[in-house]
Write a protein that holds these residues in place. Sequence first.
Motif, PDB file in Angstrom:
ATOM      1  N   ARG A 123       0.854  -1.387   0.156  1.00 54.64           N
ATOM      2  CA  ARG A 123       0.041  -0.029  -0.143  1.00 54.64           C
ATOM      3  C   ARG A 123       0.911   1.112  -0.056  1.00 54.64           C
ATOM      4  O   ARG A 123       0.434   2.196  -0.662  1.00 54.64           O
ATOM      5  CB  ARG A 123      -0.933  -0.070   1.154  1.00 54.64           C
ATOM      6  N   LYS A 124       2.144   1.332   0.866  1.00 52.15           N
ATOM      7  CA  LYS A 124       2.797   2.418   1.069  1.00 52.15           C
ATOM      8  C   LYS A 124       3.553   2.379  -0.544  1.00 52.15           C
ATOM      9  O   LYS A 124       3.639   3.761  -0.999  1.00 52.15           O
ATOM     10  CB  LYS A 124       3.788   2.078   1.769  1.00 52.15           C
ATOM     11  N   MET A 125       3.940   1.597  -1.163  1.00 55.94           N
ATOM     12  CA  MET A 125       4.497   1.825  -2.513  1.00 55.94           C
ATOM     13  C   MET A 125       3.579   2.194  -3.468  1.00 55.94           C
ATOM     14  O   MET A 125       3.780   3.126  -4.437  1.00 55.94           O
ATOM     15  CB  MET A 125       5.065   0.425  -3.058  1.00 55.94           C
ATOM     16  N   ILE A 126       2.316   1.788  -3.437  1.00 57.86           N
ATOM     17  CA  ILE A 126       1.184   2.286  -4.433  1.00 57.86           C
ATOM     18  C   ILE A 126       1.105   3.702  -4.142  1.00 57.86           C
ATOM     19  O   ILE A 126       0.859   4.541  -5.091  1.00 57.86           O
ATOM     20  CB  ILE A 126      -0.151   1.637  -4.268  1.00 57.86           C
ATOM     21  N   THR A 130       1.485   6.904  -6.598  1.00 59.41           N
ATOM     22  CA  THR A 130       0.606   7.751  -6.944  1.00 59.41           C
ATOM     23  C   THR A 130       0.690   9.282  -6.838  1.00 59.41           C
ATOM     24  O   THR A 130       0.636  10.031  -7.483  1.00 59.41           O
ATOM     25  CB  THR A 130      -0.708   7.502  -6.048  1.00 59.41           C
ATOM     26  N   LYS A 131       1.528   9.292  -5.360  1.00 58.35           N
ATOM     27  CA  LYS A 131       1.995  10.832  -5.329  1.00 58.35           C
ATOM     28  C   LYS A 131       2.955  11.329  -6.215  1.00 58.35           C
ATOM     29  O   LYS A 131       2.721  12.546  -6.511  1.00 58.35           O
ATOM     30  CB  LYS A 131       2.462  11.058  -3.980  1.00 58.35           C
ATOM     31  N   ALA A 132       3.790  10.551  -6.445  1.00 59.74           N
ATOM     32  CA  ALA A 132       4.756  10.894  -7.528  1.00 59.74           C
ATOM     33  C   ALA A 132       4.060  11.133  -9.019  1.00 59.74           C
ATOM     34  O   ALA A 132       4.514  12.123  -9.560  1.00 59.74           O
ATOM     35  CB  ALA A 132       5.952   9.786  -7.799  1.00 59.74           C
ATOM     36  N   ALA A 133       3.347  10.362  -9.235  1.00 61.55           N
ATOM     37  CA  ALA A 133       2.549  10.659 -10.567  1.00 61.55           C
ATOM     38  C   ALA A 133       1.855  11.884 -10.778  1.00 61.55           C
ATOM     39  O   ALA A 133       1.690  12.768 -11.466  1.00 61.55           O
ATOM     40  CB  ALA A 133       1.552   9.626 -10.946  1.00 61.55           C
ATOM     41  N   LEU A 134       1.075  12.141  -9.420  1.00 60.48           N
ATOM     42  CA  LEU A 134       0.364  13.528  -9.382  1.00 60.48           C
ATOM     43  C   LEU A 134       1.308  14.694  -9.274  1.00 60.48           C
ATOM     44  O   LEU A 134       1.071  15.729  -9.986  1.00 60.48           O
ATOM     45  CB  LEU A 134      -0.564  13.426  -8.015  1.00 60.48           C
ATOM     46  N   ALA A 135       2.352  14.663  -8.650  1.00 59.26           N
ATOM     47  CA  ALA A 135       3.193  15.757  -8.650  1.00 59.26           C
ATOM     48  C   ALA A 135       3.832  15.950 -10.042  1.00 59.26           C
ATOM     49  O   ALA A 135       4.027  17.047 -10.729  1.00 59.26           O
ATOM     50  CB  ALA A 135       4.486  15.489  -7.841  1.00 59.26           C
ATOM     51  N   ALA A 136       4.250  14.732 -11.025  1.00 60.69           N
ATOM     52  CA  ALA A 136       4.329  15.056 -12.120  1.00 60.69           C
ATOM     53  C   ALA A 136       3.432  15.715 -13.066  1.00 60.69           C
ATOM     54  O   ALA A 136       3.671  16.619 -13.924  1.00 60.69           O
ATOM     55  CB  ALA A 136       5.277  13.654 -12.714  1.00 60.69           C
ATOM     56  N   ALA A 137       2.314  15.276 -13.016  1.00 61.02           N
ATOM     57  CA  ALA A 137       1.167  15.929 -13.408  1.00 61.02           C
ATOM     58  C   ALA A 137       1.152  17.259 -13.333  1.00 61.02           C
ATOM     59  O   ALA A 137       0.629  18.000 -14.231  1.00 61.02           O
ATOM     60  CB  ALA A 137      -0.012  15.193 -13.195  1.00 61.02           C
ATOM     61  N   LYS A 138       1.299  17.917 -11.962  1.00 62.79           N
ATOM     62  CA  LYS A 138       1.001  19.170 -11.812  1.00 62.79           C
ATOM     63  C   LYS A 138       2.090  19.944 -12.374  1.00 62.79           C
ATOM     64  O   LYS A 138       1.719  20.991 -12.718  1.00 62.79           O
ATOM     65  CB  LYS A 138       1.008  19.238 -10.266  1.00 62.79           C
TER      66      LYS A 138
END
Length: 237
Positions: A123-126, A130-138
């Motif tokens: 769960r922590k890895m997911i 997810t946070k990394a993907a959101l940061a990249a999208a931002k």
Amino acid sequence: MAEGRFVSYLRVSTKRQGDSGLGLEAQRKAVSDFLNGGRWSLVTELVEVESGKRADRPKLTEALRLCRLHNAILVIAKLDRLSRDAHFLLGLQRAGVRFVAADMPEANEMVVGIMAVVAQAERKMISARTKAALAAAKERGVKLGGPIHHLPAQAGRAAEASASVRSLKAQDRASDLARDIAELRSEGASSLRDIAAGLGRRGITTPRGAAWTATAVRRVLGRIDSLPEPSRRCDTA
């Protein structure tokens, strides 16, 4: 020391072992030694001749059914007699059946604990991905978030899902009880009160641990009638 109700499950891998008793007596003794002392009762002992690689074992299925009906603990001689499949052990937990291995009484907590750690790590890895993907999208200028008027609908779907889970548990319980009720009827129990009394004599309580009433039996019978035909068959042979 052991306390409570237990269902003993013994398994051998070949018919020759089953016919000769080879291995069974050692397992039976291990279970007996584990239960020695304390306040306990044995609901029944079930013996299966089947490979441990298979999860569709009728005697084990019956043992789990009896554990649920009697709020009993499944006791086995050795952990590998149950299954070498870790996912199957988790299935026991999801089914709400407690189990203990005579050769390793802490196995239940140990196995589930290890799997909980693994699941938590996943769960922590997911979450990190997810946070990394959101940061990249931002960073790319993607607008995150949006209207929240959809939340009431989500809450409604959550409530429906919760009700569905409760309904499925009730149906599973009815399926577990179908055989016992059919046997009581074949023995002459003709009224709801007769069935309630018969279930009590068998040591079976309601899911909340209370004594059966005619009303509770009527509700279960309604659920049994709505089950698929195979689930209502009660082969007592």
